[in-house]
Design an enzyme around this catalytic site. Structure first.
Site, PDB file in Angstrom:
ATOM      1  N   HIS A 407       0.810  -1.219   0.000  1.00 23.96           N
ATOM      2  CA  HIS A 407       0.000   0.000   0.000  1.00 23.96           C
ATOM      3  C   HIS A 407       0.843   1.269   0.000  1.00 23.96           C
ATOM      4  O   HIS A 407       0.316   2.378  -0.164  1.00 23.96           O
ATOM      5  CB  HIS A 407      -0.941  -0.002   1.207  1.00 23.96           C
ATOM      6  CG  HIS A 407      -2.263   0.642   0.932  1.00 23.96           C
ATOM      7  ND1 HIS A 407      -2.538   1.360  -0.219  1.00 23.96           N
ATOM      8  CD2 HIS A 407      -3.412   0.674   1.663  1.00 23.96           C
ATOM      9  CE1 HIS A 407      -3.769   1.801  -0.184  1.00 23.96           C
ATOM     10  NE2 HIS A 407      -4.338   1.416   0.939  1.00 23.96           N
ATOM     11  N   ASP A 411      -2.055   2.086  -4.861  1.00 27.14           N
ATOM     12  CA  ASP A 411      -3.302   2.614  -4.316  1.00 27.14           C
ATOM     13  C   ASP A 411      -4.402   1.561  -4.392  1.00 27.14           C
ATOM     14  O   ASP A 411      -4.359   0.644  -5.223  1.00 27.14           O
ATOM     15  CB  ASP A 411      -3.739   3.858  -5.096  1.00 27.14           C
ATOM     16  CG  ASP A 411      -2.775   5.018  -4.914  1.00 27.14           C
ATOM     17  OD1 ASP A 411      -2.118   5.067  -3.850  1.00 27.14           O
ATOM     18  OD2 ASP A 411      -2.665   5.850  -5.837  1.00 27.14           O
TER      19      ASP A 411
END
Length: 436
Positions: A407, A411
């Site tokens: 992450h 995204d």
């Protein structure tokens, strides 16, 4: 008599350290040239160190699980002639002290822990146990049917010479590995195979198993992945009915020189198409330098369970292979990994990974990213479930896919787009074969 020191060899490739996995000899043993002395581990390959001379073992410089630096002394032997440790010989002559006693007083401390080398495997000559020391193998297997015993080549050779079925021998080493001590116990009758018991009795035993070798490398890798990578995992269900019908048809009509197709080659081809549209997922993240390296070539890691633990052989340039080519390479690498014959190059260089537990899989999993990659595709078990087609419930072959992403650089939207692209390719398998 002289003293001969054996050091960890250096075969290049930037390897500086190695872990001692198992000693094949003990202090006092007389060994011949080329006899296997120890099994060591470098990265994900276990290799053996042979003896360059005949002699008697007078010192071992580490315990299993210790990591030694290349060039560090690990074994000392008493040999005919001068040997190669002239300093120890001169000191013994000057002091009048026997070399073995001098050795024990000046034994070097254990080295710091870390991995090494890949010398050629050698044959070991071990005294064949006499028939009188063997006991009958009548108490049933000590492991599940089809489960292969884990043992070094030296142990296997000794068992073969003694007429022992290793499936009948209980292993006390790491991951159930059978050691020479286990064979000794079997020969003298003190090793008892596990069998059904007549009643329920409390078991108060406690075993201590050191985390060494491949298991320690796996632990280190998983710790790095979970501590440094903030994972986001997306689970999606996929209708595999059409793909399974296509796979069955292709297998039924395949040429003799084509391998049988499993689900994995189709997943690989779908992955190739998906990352072509999102190259940021086919990447390595150097978080220390703050740089993401995006690759044109798709090098797919294939998480595989072996008798010694989890390894990740790599299908290089999957973008240049069709489903048959992917299947052939998967079969080759899987066989090499299970036999412990996969090379360093075959176990490194992946840019994205697929992991699957096959029929043992669950409804959903949360795959751990293969650091320093940024994405991993997890496959769960397939099951026939009733699905609503708009007018009625119909049986469909359904499977969930679980994908994890780094992450920090991926995204949630990009992750979702990737998962939906994989889903559409698998549900409409003709698209996997379309070019452009």
């Amino acid at each position: 008599m002289g003293e001969y020191v054996i050091k960890l060899p250096d075969v290049g490739e930037g390897v500086a350290e190695a872990e001692i996995v198992e000693w094949e000899v003990s202090v006092g043993d007389v060994v011949q040239e080329d006899a296997v002395l120890a099994a060591v581990m470098t990265d994900k390959a276990t290799v053996e160190i042979p003896s360059p001379v005949d002699g008697r073992i007078i010192w071992l410089g580490a315990e299993p699980g210790d990591v030694m630096s290349v060039g560090a002394p690990i074994i000392k032997l008493e040999v005919d002639g001068e040997g190669n440790n002239t300093e120890a010989s001169r000191s013994a002559i000057q002091t009048g002290e026997p070399e073995t006693e001098k050795l024990e007083k000046n034994a070097p401390e254990k080295q710091e822990q870390s991995f090494i080398v890949e010398p050629p495997k050698a044959k070991v000559e071990i005294e064949k146990p006499s028939g009188s020391k063997l006991r009958k193998q009548s108490v049933g297997p000590v492991r599940a049917e089809g489960e292969k015993p884990v043992a070094s080549p030296a142990v296997r050779k000794r068992a073969q010479d003694g007429g022992v079925d290793l499936r009948q021998v209980a292993g006390t080493g790491p991951a159930g590995r059978i050691t020479h001590e286990d064979l000794d116990a079997y020969f003298d009758g003190s090793s008892v195979a596990i069998g059904p018991k007549g009643g329920l009795v409390p078991n108060t035993s406690v075993s201590e198993v050191r985390v060494v070798g491949l298991r320690r490398k796996i632990a280190e890798k998983m710790s790095i992945s979970k501590s440094r990578i903030p994972h986001i995992t997306i689970v999606e269900e996929v209708d595999m009915t059409a793909l399974e019908e296509l796979r069955a048809t292709l297998n039924k009509n395949r040429a003799e020189d084509h391998p049988k197709l499993t689900l994995l080659p189709f997943l690989m081809r779908a992955l190739v198409k998906a990352v072509a549209e999102q190259p940021n997922l086919n990447a390595i993240f150097d978080d220390e330098a703050g740089v993401v390296h995006q690759y044109g070539g798709v090098h797919i890691g294939m998480a595989a369970q072996t008798p010694n633990g989890l390894v990740v052989p790599v299908i290089k340039h999957a973008e240049a292979r069709d489903v048959w080519g992917c299947a052939a390479e998967v079969n080759r690498l899987a066989a090499a990994s299970k036999a412990g014959a996969a090379t360093r190059e075959e176990l490194s260089g992946s840019t994205i990974t697929i992991t699957s537990l096959g029929p043992l899989g669950a409804i959903a999993t949360t795959p751990v990213i293969n650091h320093p990659e940024v994405a991993i595709l997890g496959v769960n078990k397939m099951a026939v479930r009733p699905m609503w087609d708009g007018t009625d419930f119909v049986p469909r072959k359904m499977m969930n896919i679980s994908s994890s992403f780094d992450h920090r650089v991926i995204d949630g939207w990009d992750a979702a787009v990737f998962v939906q692209r994989i889903k559409s390719l698998l549900e409409t398998p003709a698209m996997i074969f379309m070019e452009g």
